[in-house]
Motif scaffolding. Structure first.
Motif, short mmCIF file in Angstrom:
data_model
loop_
_atom_site.label_atom_id
_atom_site.label_comp_id
_atom_site.label_asym_id
_atom_site.label_seq_id
_atom_site.Cartn_x
_atom_site.Cartn_y
_atom_site.Cartn_z
N UNK A 102 106.37 37.48 -33.71
CA UNK A 102 106.10 38.13 -34.99
C UNK A 102 104.78 37.63 -35.59
N UNK A 103 104.55 36.34 -35.48
CA UNK A 103 103.31 35.76 -36.01
C UNK A 103 102.11 36.35 -35.29
N UNK A 104 102.20 36.45 -33.97
CA UNK A 104 101.10 37.01 -33.18
C UNK A 104 100.82 38.46 -33.60
N UNK A 105 101.86 39.26 -33.71
CA UNK A 105 101.68 40.66 -34.08
C UNK A 105 101.04 40.80 -35.46
N UNK A 106 101.48 39.97 -36.40
CA UNK A 106 100.93 40.04 -37.76
C UNK A 106 99.46 39.62 -37.80
#
Length: 555
Positions: A102-106
């Motif tokens: 999720x952090x990567x996508x954001x």
């Protein structure tokens, strides 16, 4: 010859050891097909011309998005895959967690979220009792030695197939990782395996080439013309690939059991996009035929390599259509009759990967193309090529794609204005560009009135190479419409010569192009014009017998 097909040579070979000359030549080492001839003429012009080269198919960006090259650098440093890369970017100091995705996508805003890719990978890869975190830590942490031999494609095949499945799903073709095959030969590798699967039958050690028919629109991918004949097949060309055209062709070829249709999402010569309406019409013709004739179904080769490269209107991949979309659920779904092919080479600016991802929901078709993938040695994909290809297709941000589409749209508008100026100076419509809906190719039209003595787009191609006489700083290299199946008076009734250029050459080359085209038009319209054109055509015919080649062109 230094073009794509190598050095042309004399037809006759030296006698084979002791057999004598009466047996004649055994090997053919001179080829006179249109594809070879066009590149031979082009390569000859390169010897004394600083050509403006507008015949290439590269993306307008000189490099892919920076995330793609970063993935490659990460792999070479750590020998880990795409999930390892994402988790390292999000949290390099702790064991991977789902929150890292999720952090990567954001942070990166990839076009296809890596979390959604993992949702496809987990059920395909998990062993009984393994949690999603267990699977993530396995795939994110595994390392592969560069020198180790491995099965599958590259050793990261599960990741590659999951990313490809997520891409196909994102463009409307619901796909599972197990429905994807990976090819190291790019789109050509997948196209060859498809044609072999349809046109060959293997029984024990006996391989029978049964041939087949491939219906294509005018403007097909130029290299496709070389592939079906390798398996005894023949190409049929239609001016416009519509539902009516497909239905009429199916009726006219009803006695042939092995037929297939090539459906490009974006036409390679004129930039026409497969719109939702046209996709549904073509799908209905095929689904209705296959429902009525289950003993001789028709298959589809879907060329989706230009997915998302839309300038005017969005396209719909043919495999996304279902009978339910047509109001006839009983007709099934197009994905059961289609091999959909995507590469990172076009929309995503990574042609050097030479990797294709092909998907079908038809188990028999998938098994056949995987078999021929092995036969054709297209299954061993270099690790970094597979990983960067998957990264390019899924992790490239949408705004990067949109910006380059806008750049192509602006380039076309600028060239159109310059062509209008040329016409104004000549006093009639001598040169123009057809409007395009997708891709970045320039369909350039030349009026026959501008080129006295020319009878084909191949002649127009040759005339543009040599309009400058002995001036080295002259010449424009495009490709003739005949190479893509356009034939004046047949598939192309406009009467104008069609030459395919590109909008992706860069600003300076495009400026040189319009300047040289204006110069060429002035020369041709002047008192020496017929002589200059005749000299250009004579030179081209010293390289290849263009008249005989065009007279024998079949598709």
């Amino acid at each position: 010859m230094t073009g794509e097909l190598g050095q042309a040579a004399d037809t006759m070979q030296p006698p084979l050891g002791g057999l004598g000359p009466t047996l004649g030549p055994v090997l053919q080492n001179r080829f006179d097909d249109l594809y070879t001839a066009v590149y031979a003429v082009l390569d000859d012009a390169k010897t004394d011309r600083d050509l403006v080269k507008l015949y290439k198919g590269s993306h307008p960006s000189p490099n892919p998005h920076s995330i793609v090259t970063d993935v490659g650098a990460f792999f070479y440093r750590q020998r880990r895959g795409l999930f390892g890369y994402a988790c390292d970017q999000a949290n390099p100091h702790h064991l991977p967690t789902l929150a890292d995705l999720h952090v990567f996508d954001a942070a990166q805003l990839p076009r296809v979220g890596i979390r959604s890719v993992f949702e496809l990978l987990y059920p395909a890869l998990a062993r009984p009792g393994e949690s999603s975190v267990d699977v993530l830590r396995y795939v994110a942490g595994r390392r592969h030695s560069l020198g180790a031999y491995r099965g599958g494609s590259s050793g990261f095949e599960e990741e590659g197939r999951a990313f490809a499945a997520a891409h196909f799903t994102s463009i409307g073709v619901p796909t599972l990782p197990g429905e994807v095959a990976i090819f190291c030969g790019g789109a050509k590798g997948a196209f060859m395996a498809f044609c072999a699967a349809i046109m060959c039958h293997r029984h024990h050690d006996n391989l029978h080439q049964l041939g087949g028919l491939l219906l294509t629109p005018a403007g097909y991918y130029q290299s496709l013309r070389l592939i079906p004949p390798q398996f005894g097949g023949t190409i049929h060309v239609t001016p416009d690939l519509s539902g009516r055209a497909v239905a009429n062709w199916l009726a006219a070829t009803a006695d042939h059991p092995r037929r297939c249709v090539y459906v490009p999402l974006v036409n390679n010569a004129d930039g026409a996009v497969l719109t939702q309406d046209r996709a549904r019409q073509v799908a209905h013709a095929i689904l209705a035929h296959n429902a009525a004739h289950p003993d001789r179904p028709v298959y589809v080769l879907a060329d989706d390599v230009y997915a998302l490269s839309f300038l005017d209107r969005p396209g719909l991949p043919i495999a996304a259509v279902t009978g339910a979309d047509l109001g006839e659920p009983g007709l099934g779904r197009m994905s059961d009759w289609t091999l959909s092919v995507v590469t990172p080479s076009k929309t995503f600016a990574l042609p050097t990967a030479r990797v294709a991802f092909a998907a079908t929901t038809n188990p028999a078709l998938r098994q056949a193309i995987v078999h021929y993938r092995t036969v054709l040695s297209q299954g061993r994909v270099p690790q970094v090529s597979e990983l960067t290809a998957a990264a390019a297709i899924c992790l490239t941000p949408q705004n990067w794609i949109d910006a380059w589409n806008a750049a192509c749209r602006n380039a076309l508008a600028s060239i159109t204005c310059n062509l209008d100026r040329i016409n104004a100076s000549l006093g009639y419509r001598a040169v123009w560009a057809d409007p395009i809906e997708g891709g970045w190719y320039l369909p350039l039209r030349l009026s026959p009135a501008l080129l006295p003595g020319a009878v084909s787009s191949v002649d127009a191609f040759a005339a543009l190479l040599h309009y400058g006489g002995a001036d080295r700083a002259s010449g424009i290299a495009l490709l003739p419409g005949e190479l893509f199946g356009h034939r004046l008076g047949q598939t192309d009734r406009s009467g104008a010569f069609l030459l395919r250029g590109t909008l992706a050459a860069g600003g300076s080359d495009l400026c040189r192009f319009v300047s040289r085209l204006g110069h060429a038009a002035t020369v041709w319209s002047g008192p020496t014009g017929p002589e200059v054109i005749a000299a250009a055509l004579r030179r081209a015919r010293t390289i290849a017998d263009l008249d005989a080649i065009l007279a024998s062109t079949r598709y």
